[in-house]
Design a protein around this motif. Structure first.
Motif, short mmCIF file in Angstrom:
data_model
loop_
_atom_site.label_atom_id
_atom_site.label_comp_id
_atom_site.label_asym_id
_atom_site.label_seq_id
_atom_site.Cartn_x
_atom_site.Cartn_y
_atom_site.Cartn_z
N GLU A 129 17.61 20.97 -27.22
CA GLU A 129 17.00 19.99 -26.34
C GLU A 129 17.63 19.97 -24.94
N GLN B 101 13.29 19.01 -36.64
CA GLN B 101 14.21 18.14 -35.90
C GLN B 101 15.54 18.83 -35.65
N GLU B 102 16.04 19.54 -36.66
CA GLU B 102 17.34 20.20 -36.53
C GLU B 102 17.30 21.28 -35.46
N HIS C 285 10.98 12.57 -23.00
CA HIS C 285 11.31 12.45 -24.42
C HIS C 285 10.10 12.89 -25.25
N TYR D 22 12.83 18.13 -42.38
CA TYR D 22 13.47 17.81 -41.10
C TYR D 22 14.03 19.06 -40.41
N GLU E 16 14.43 15.27 -24.27
CA GLU E 16 15.18 14.74 -25.40
C GLU E 16 14.26 14.44 -26.58
N MET E 17 14.80 14.66 -27.78
CA MET E 17 14.04 14.39 -28.99
C MET E 17 14.24 12.94 -29.43
N PRO F 27 13.83 11.43 -32.92
CA PRO F 27 13.52 11.80 -34.30
C PRO F 27 13.01 10.60 -35.10
N LYS G 26 17.00 19.67 -31.92
CA LYS G 26 18.27 19.08 -31.46
C LYS G 26 19.19 20.15 -30.89
N THR G 27 19.16 21.33 -31.48
CA THR G 27 20.02 22.43 -31.03
C THR G 27 19.69 22.87 -29.61
#
Length: 568
Positions: free
Chosen positions: A316, A309-310, A283, A306, A322-323, A325, A313-314
């Motif tokens: 990961e 983060q976006e 992670h 953010y 895994e992210m 956030p 997530k696309t």
């Protein structure tokens, strides 16, 4: 669900039986002295931190990474890892040739088979990788003003790892960390990336992240190259060591990551995630504006808060990590705890200290409350960030020949020596040329070298608590910026533009240099046949066609006083 397992990451070192033979052969090869950034990249190439890369990117891989974040074979890789060299060095090479890669002391660390040699479109690279061709971005500035003009690509074979003599107990390769996790029985590990000292908000963030995903915690700070002006890594690691005691020993460990950050925002978040996967993590914490460089030339943020983060997530699932956030945390006084800033009800008392405010408080000796940081961290920061009136600094005069830089600089030197607070050194352009740069000419390259030498000496004076006064012409904005970044690693940099007009400089010219330049007898003369790039945002601009020398020097003294650099 991703779980850590001990399986070694491929390393790119020559086998033990042939190391000596490889070293002897490498000593006969043409060699390249690696820059600081290239040293960081090479270390992570060799130890598997940049897996699956097997060397510096070949051209087809580079093109794929720049365009769509993928190597030629389709593997996700978001950041170009390139060996940039000078045109002069590149001209001596043929594709297929093997070269030796040396550190700054001349030690051969690896060999490289040069499969590709090309001149990249750096504007395209800046726009695709960093989102804008704006030199306010440190990554873009490096591309245009620091990096060599030619890229070399090809696989590397490591001979020995770069030497690190500091904090050895906290330096682990990817395979060493994976083995440690295996021995400890850690199956789920969340990594925390940081380039700043840890304060209470960071501790709260990491506690929450580990609890949320039921994982052990790896504090994994960057100690290679970060953003210019950041706290030096020696101070930061001492701060990390002080905070480490606040975490349960059985659940948390720390390792230092010698990576050269590009401050590439969303793409950099993916890159950091892949690097942590290679170190055995399952992670990765991605916070607000991850690896953001700050404001662009128009005063706007380069990336959305953010956006990283976006993008993470696309990708990961493909990355295999895994992210976790996290949003910006602030302290709520009524509840005596940290909470996400956008989840707090109206009317609550929110306390927060920004990075700018933290630096101001350190600079002015103002108390830092315990809700913000740990006393041990504050003590370390105060050791290396004393009040400004006790720090070294550099005053950097720039202007046309004959503008009056040396005269004002000398008057300033006398005034500062009169105050007697710190040692004062004057680095006049002509004096430096005579004593440090007598072998240099006046080409653009040589003028840059001369100014960089002045900057290096000034940074050393500043680091050791003295005052450096520099008075070169320094006609190029990129070179002045590089000197500023060198100095600001250790103290304040005050750029003073002596804005005397070209006509007035010619009128004052006692040596007849302008006349000779207009007659074509002096080539590349600043203001006549070579440009002077006027500073856009100097700390002070002085007009000398009216005020006398004493008044001009006093303007600088007043500016230094307003900045808190001198008192009394």
């Amino acid at each position: 669900m991703i779980q850590s397992n001990f399986s070694a990451i491929p390393e790119l070192y020559v086998s033990g039986e042939t190391v000596k033979e490889h070293q002897e052969r490498a000593a006969q090869l043409l060699s390249w002295d690696l820059t600081r950034r290239q040293l960081c990249d090479l270390e992570l190439l060799m130890n598997g931190g940049f897996h699956p890369l097997k060397g510096f990117l070949a051209r087809n891989d580079y093109d794929g990474v720049v365009e769509n974040m993928r190597l030629a074979d389709g593997t996700l890789w978001p950041m170009p890892i390139t060996l940039d060299v000078s045109e002069r060095f590149a001209a001596t090479l043929e594709e297929g040739q093997e070269i030796a890669l040396r550190d700054q002391e001349g030690v051969i660390l690896a060999t490289m088979s040069v499969t590709d040699k090309w001149t990249p479109d750096k504007t395209r690279e800046a726009e695709k990788v960093f989102g804008a061709d704006d030199v306010a971005h440190p990554g873009v500035n490096y591309l245009h003003n620091e990096a060599g003009k030619v890229y070399l690509g090809g696989p590397v074979t490591g001979i020995e790892a770069p030497a690190h003599y500091d904090f050895k107990a906290h330096r682990y390769t990817p395979n060493e960390l994976r083995m440690m996790f295996h021995k400890l029985g850690w199956k789920r590990i969340v990594a925390f990336q940081t380039r700043n000292p840890l304060h209470r908000a960071h501790q709260e963030l990491t506690f929450r992240a580990a609890k949320e995903v039921q994982a052990n915690l790896l504090i994994h700070p960057t100690v290679g190259m970060t953003k210019p002006g950041d706290v030096d890594h020696f101070t930061r690691v001492r701060c990390y060591e002080a905070v480490l005691d606040k975490y349960p020993a059985a659940t948390t460990t720390m390792s230092l990551l010698n990576v050269a950050m590009r401050m590439g925002g969303p793409r950099e978040a993916l890159w950091h995630g892949i690097i942590r996967r290679n170190h055995g993590c399952t992670h990765f914490i991605v916070g607000r504006d991850h690896a953001g460089p700050g404001k662009n030339s128009q005063g706007q943020d380069f990336y959305g808060p953010y956006e990283a983060q976006e993008l993470f997530k696309t990708h990961e699932a493909e990355m295999g990590i895994e992210m976790v956030p996290f949003k910006h945390l602030v302290y709520v006084q009524e509840r005596v705890q940290y909470e996400p800033a956008d989840e707090i009800e109206e009317g609550a008392t929110v306390l927060n200290i920004s990075g700018t405010e933290l630096r101001r408080r350190l600079r002015e000796g103002i108390e830092l409350p315990e809700w913000f940081s740990f006393p041990e961290v504050v003590r370390e920061l105060r050791r290396t960030s004393p009040p400004r009136a006790q720090q070294g600094f550099t005053v950097f005069f720039t202007g046309l020949s004959g503008a009056g830089k040396s005269t004002i600089a000398n008057a300033l030197r006398v005034k500062l020596m009169e105050l007697g607070s710190r040692p004062v050194t004057l680095l006049d352009g002509d004096t430096v040329r005579k004593n440090l740069s007598s072998q240099l000419g006046f080409s653009r390259e040589h003028r840059d070298v001369n100014v960089r030498r002045i900057g290096f000496v000034a940074s050393e004076i500043t680091k050791n608590g003295g005052i450096a006064i520099c008075a070169p012409i320094a006609p190029y904005a990129a070179t002045r910026r590089a000197v500023r970044e060198d100095v600001e690693n250790h103290g304040a940099f005050i750029e003073v533009h002596v804005a005397t007009s070209l006509e007035e400089c010619e009128r004052r010219d006692r040596k007849g240099l302008y006349k000779l330049a207009r007659e074509g007898k002096i080539e590349e003369f600043t203001g006549i046949s070579d440009p002077y790039e006027i500073p856009q945002t100097p700390e002070l601009r002085i007009h000398t066609e009216g005020p006398d020398v004493d008044d001009c020097a006093q303007q600088v003294i007043l500016k230094l006083g307003s900045l808190g650099l001198i008192s009394g």
